[in-house]
Design a protein around this motif. Structure first.
Motif, PDB file in Angstrom:
ATOM      1  N   THR A 128       0.825  -1.207   0.000  1.00 39.99           N
ATOM      2  CA  THR A 128       0.000   0.000   0.000  1.00 39.99           C
ATOM      3  C   THR A 128       0.862   1.262   0.000  1.00 39.99           C
ATOM      4  O   THR A 128       0.544   2.240  -0.682  1.00 39.99           O
ATOM      5  N   ASP A 129       1.972   1.229   0.750  1.00 37.98           N
ATOM      6  CA  ASP A 129       2.870   2.385   0.780  1.00 37.98           C
ATOM      7  C   ASP A 129       3.606   2.540  -0.542  1.00 37.98           C
ATOM      8  O   ASP A 129       3.740   3.650  -1.071  1.00 37.98           O
ATOM      9  N   LEU A 130       4.086   1.427  -1.091  1.00 38.36           N
ATOM     10  CA  LEU A 130       4.814   1.485  -2.355  1.00 38.36           C
ATOM     11  C   LEU A 130       3.884   1.930  -3.479  1.00 38.36           C
ATOM     12  O   LEU A 130       4.269   2.764  -4.314  1.00 38.36           O
ATOM     13  N   GLN A 131       2.663   1.424  -3.493  1.00 38.08           N
ATOM     14  CA  GLN A 131       1.710   1.814  -4.538  1.00 38.08           C
ATOM     15  C   GLN A 131       1.432   3.303  -4.492  1.00 38.08           C
ATOM     16  O   GLN A 131       1.364   3.967  -5.534  1.00 38.08           O
ATOM     17  N   ARG A 132       1.288   3.835  -3.310  1.00 37.28           N
ATOM     18  CA  ARG A 132       1.032   5.262  -3.148  1.00 37.28           C
ATOM     19  C   ARG A 132       2.228   6.084  -3.652  1.00 37.28           C
ATOM     20  O   ARG A 132       2.059   7.099  -4.334  1.00 37.28           O
ATOM     21  N   HIS A 133       3.425   5.629  -3.340  1.00 33.02           N
ATOM     22  CA  HIS A 133       4.643   6.306  -3.813  1.00 33.02           C
ATOM     23  C   HIS A 133       4.711   6.283  -5.335  1.00 33.02           C
ATOM     24  O   HIS A 133       5.012   7.307  -5.974  1.00 33.02           O
ATOM     25  N   LEU A 134       4.413   5.144  -5.926  1.00 26.19           N
ATOM     26  CA  LEU A 134       4.476   5.032  -7.385  1.00 26.19           C
ATOM     27  C   LEU A 134       3.441   5.933  -8.052  1.00 26.19           C
ATOM     28  O   LEU A 134       3.722   6.558  -9.084  1.00 26.19           O
ATOM     29  N   ALA A 135       2.246   5.999  -7.456  1.00 23.39           N
ATOM     30  CA  ALA A 135       1.201   6.853  -8.024  1.00 23.39           C
ATOM     31  C   ALA A 135       1.630   8.311  -8.037  1.00 23.39           C
ATOM     32  O   ALA A 135       1.258   9.072  -8.954  1.00 23.39           O
ATOM     33  N   GLN A 136       2.403   8.716  -7.060  1.00 23.50           N
ATOM     34  CA  GLN A 136       2.916  10.086  -7.024  1.00 23.50           C
ATOM     35  C   GLN A 136       3.900  10.354  -8.167  1.00 23.50           C
ATOM     36  O   GLN A 136       4.145  11.507  -8.516  1.00 23.50           O
ATOM     37  N   HIS A 137       4.433   9.275  -8.740  1.00 24.82           N
ATOM     38  CA  HIS A 137       5.335   9.392  -9.885  1.00 24.82           C
ATOM     39  C   HIS A 137       4.631   9.018 -11.190  1.00 24.82           C
ATOM     40  O   HIS A 137       5.280   8.644 -12.167  1.00 24.82           O
ATOM     41  N   GLU A 138       3.299   9.077 -11.163  1.00 25.16           N
ATOM     42  CA  GLU A 138       2.459   8.834 -12.343  1.00 25.16           C
ATOM     43  C   GLU A 138       2.502   7.395 -12.840  1.00 25.16           C
ATOM     44  O   GLU A 138       2.166   7.120 -13.988  1.00 25.16           O
ATOM     45  N   VAL A 139       2.917   6.467 -11.983  1.00 25.83           N
ATOM     46  CA  VAL A 139       2.895   5.045 -12.325  1.00 25.83           C
ATOM     47  C   VAL A 139       1.869   4.373 -11.429  1.00 25.83           C
ATOM     48  O   VAL A 139       1.949   4.479 -10.203  1.00 25.83           O
ATOM     49  N   TYR A 140       0.912   3.694 -12.035  1.00 20.03           N
ATOM     50  CA  TYR A 140      -0.159   3.099 -11.226  1.00 20.03           C
ATOM     51  C   TYR A 140      -0.135   1.576 -11.364  1.00 20.03           C
ATOM     52  O   TYR A 140      -0.336   1.023 -12.443  1.00 20.03           O
ATOM     53  N   VAL A 141       0.148   0.905 -10.254  1.00 21.45           N
ATOM     54  CA  VAL A 141       0.044  -0.545 -10.156  1.00 21.45           C
ATOM     55  C   VAL A 141      -0.995  -0.866  -9.079  1.00 21.45           C
ATOM     56  O   VAL A 141      -1.418   0.017  -8.339  1.00 21.45           O
ATOM     57  N   LEU A 142      -1.385  -2.114  -8.992  1.00 15.33           N
ATOM     58  CA  LEU A 142      -2.362  -2.504  -7.974  1.00 15.33           C
ATOM     59  C   LEU A 142      -1.659  -3.153  -6.786  1.00 15.33           C
ATOM     60  O   LEU A 142      -0.808  -4.021  -6.964  1.00 15.33           O
ATOM     61  N   PRO A 143      -2.022  -2.746  -5.573  1.00 11.62           N
ATOM     62  CA  PRO A 143      -1.468  -3.398  -4.382  1.00 11.62           C
ATOM     63  C   PRO A 143      -2.075  -4.784  -4.210  1.00 11.62           C
ATOM     64  O   PRO A 143      -3.219  -5.035  -4.598  1.00 11.62           O
TER      65      PRO A 143
END
Length: 384
Positions: free
Chosen positions: A326-341
């Protein structure tokens, strides 16, 4: 925003707003040469559908779909069509509820399956996917872990790519034998089965021949939605055993009348194209993108878990036990990369999914390469 999201579909909706969307498993790759010809013929397909009886278009679609999949024993009259797999799942759930049938559902799996069941008042009980991993113990493991009236499996499974086909016929035979001996209704979601068909290591045997010969009570769900780049024009198929048909049909007709005749005509051409090219248009883009993801993320925080079947999603383990999905996904979304936790896939014990993320592979290869390149940069920057 992501902290407020309640399921994977809500994550996927958010992902549609991002530059590098690796979330939803819907097909976003470009058209193959054969598919481009179908698109060019859309006006003709429209008028052809307009001039053809609905029943004839339905029969044609069922025939080509099951011919592609090698399911030659299917009785077309026992198959009901809907415009989305979630609708077929809803019908199955309504059947369970109307007959007070309890159900065990595989974990992990995509969370809209337990959500749909919950929403119709059915409370699924988890059965671990690893109960199916050792073919010689499938019967024993199911007998020890399933306490409900029905068993609901997903094959190949989303997100792991596991399939009973990794055991040849015997995997399905053992599950069916268990269900017959213990009088269990067998429900199987086959929406990713096209990837087993496209995988040269597997293919499909005639599952419906096995099901009908065994006498098992069953509901089987198939779909086109994850296979071809159709901008979400799709059709799902629900097939059930003879003894269930009347009750399921009566529920199905309470939900919808039909699938668009134009969509059926359109889809039939895509199915025929895959018969002609041996599923190459499906297989090649997924294989290429999986290899690109593995190469881009090699040696990173994310470790690729090899699937049994080359499905259109990739399951990665987070190698640092102190990093949560959940933390890594949130970090990635901030860099415009969206994966699913991974949390939502473990629908009964979300904490077990904190070690995993899922990437979607059905993308244009050029765009996918750019996405996994950005993903690697963002992963390497986590916690720095």
């Amino acid at each position: 925003m992501t902290e407020q999201l309640l399921d994977l579909t809500q994550h996927e909706i958010e992902a549609l707003k991002t530059r590098f969307n690796l979330a939803d498993a819907h097909t976003h790759q470009q058209q193959s040469p054969g598919q481009q010809e179908i698109v060019a013929a859309l006006p003709a397909l429209w008028y052809e559908a307009e001039a053809t009886k609905q029943a004839d278009l339905e029969d044609r679609f069922k025939e080509v779909f099951f011919r592609l999949h090698g399911q030659n024993s299917v009785r077309a009259e026992s198959t009901m069509l809907s415009y989305a797999a979630s609708i077929s799942t809803l019908v199955a759930g309504m059947y369970l509820k109307s007959h007070d049938i309890t159900v065990s559902l595989v974990e992990p799996c995509f969370d809209n399956l337990p959500d749909v069941l919950h929403n119709v008042g059915v409370q699924p009980v988890p059965v671990p996917e690893d109960a199916l991993h050792d073919v010689d113990r499938i019967y024993e493991r199911l007998a020890a872990s399933v306490t409900t009236d029905a068993l609901f499996l997903v094959d190949p499974n989303n997100p792991t790519g596991f399939s009973l086909l990794s055991h040849g016929r015997k995997g399905f035979e053992e599950v069916v034998r268990y269900c017959v001996d213990h009088d269990k209704l067998f429900i199987v979601d086959l929406c990713f089965a096209a990837f087993a068909l496209a995988d040269p290591r597997f293919g499909r045997f005639d599952l419906y021949e096995l099901l009908d010969a065994s006498g098992v009570r069953y509901i089987a769900l198939e779909d086109t939605g994850k296979t071809w780049p159709l901008q979400d024009a799709k059709c799902a198929l629900l097939t059930c055993s003879r003894d269930l048909y009347e009750d399921v049909y009566n529920i199905h007709t309470s939900v919808l009348l039909d699938v668009s005749p134009f969509i059926l005509n359109f889809l039939s051409r895509y199915v025929e194209d895959s018969i002609e090219d041996g599923m190459a248009s499906v297989r090649d883009v997924i294989t290429r993108n999986r290899e690109a993801a593995q190469k881009a993320l090699a040696g990173s925080l994310l470790e690729h878990i090899e699937p049994a079947v080359n499905v259109s999603v990739a399951w990665f383990r987070i190698q640092d036990g102190n990093v949560k999905a959940t933390d890594l996904q949130r970090h990635l979304a901030q860099h415009e990369v969206y994966v699913l936790p991974g949390t939502f896939f473990f629908w009964n014990e979300p904490e077990r999914g904190e070690s995993y993320v899922r990437l979607a592979l059905a993308r244009d290869p050029g765009e996918f390469l750019a996405s996994v390149t950005r993903l690697r940069e963002a992963v390497d920057g986590y916690g720095v």
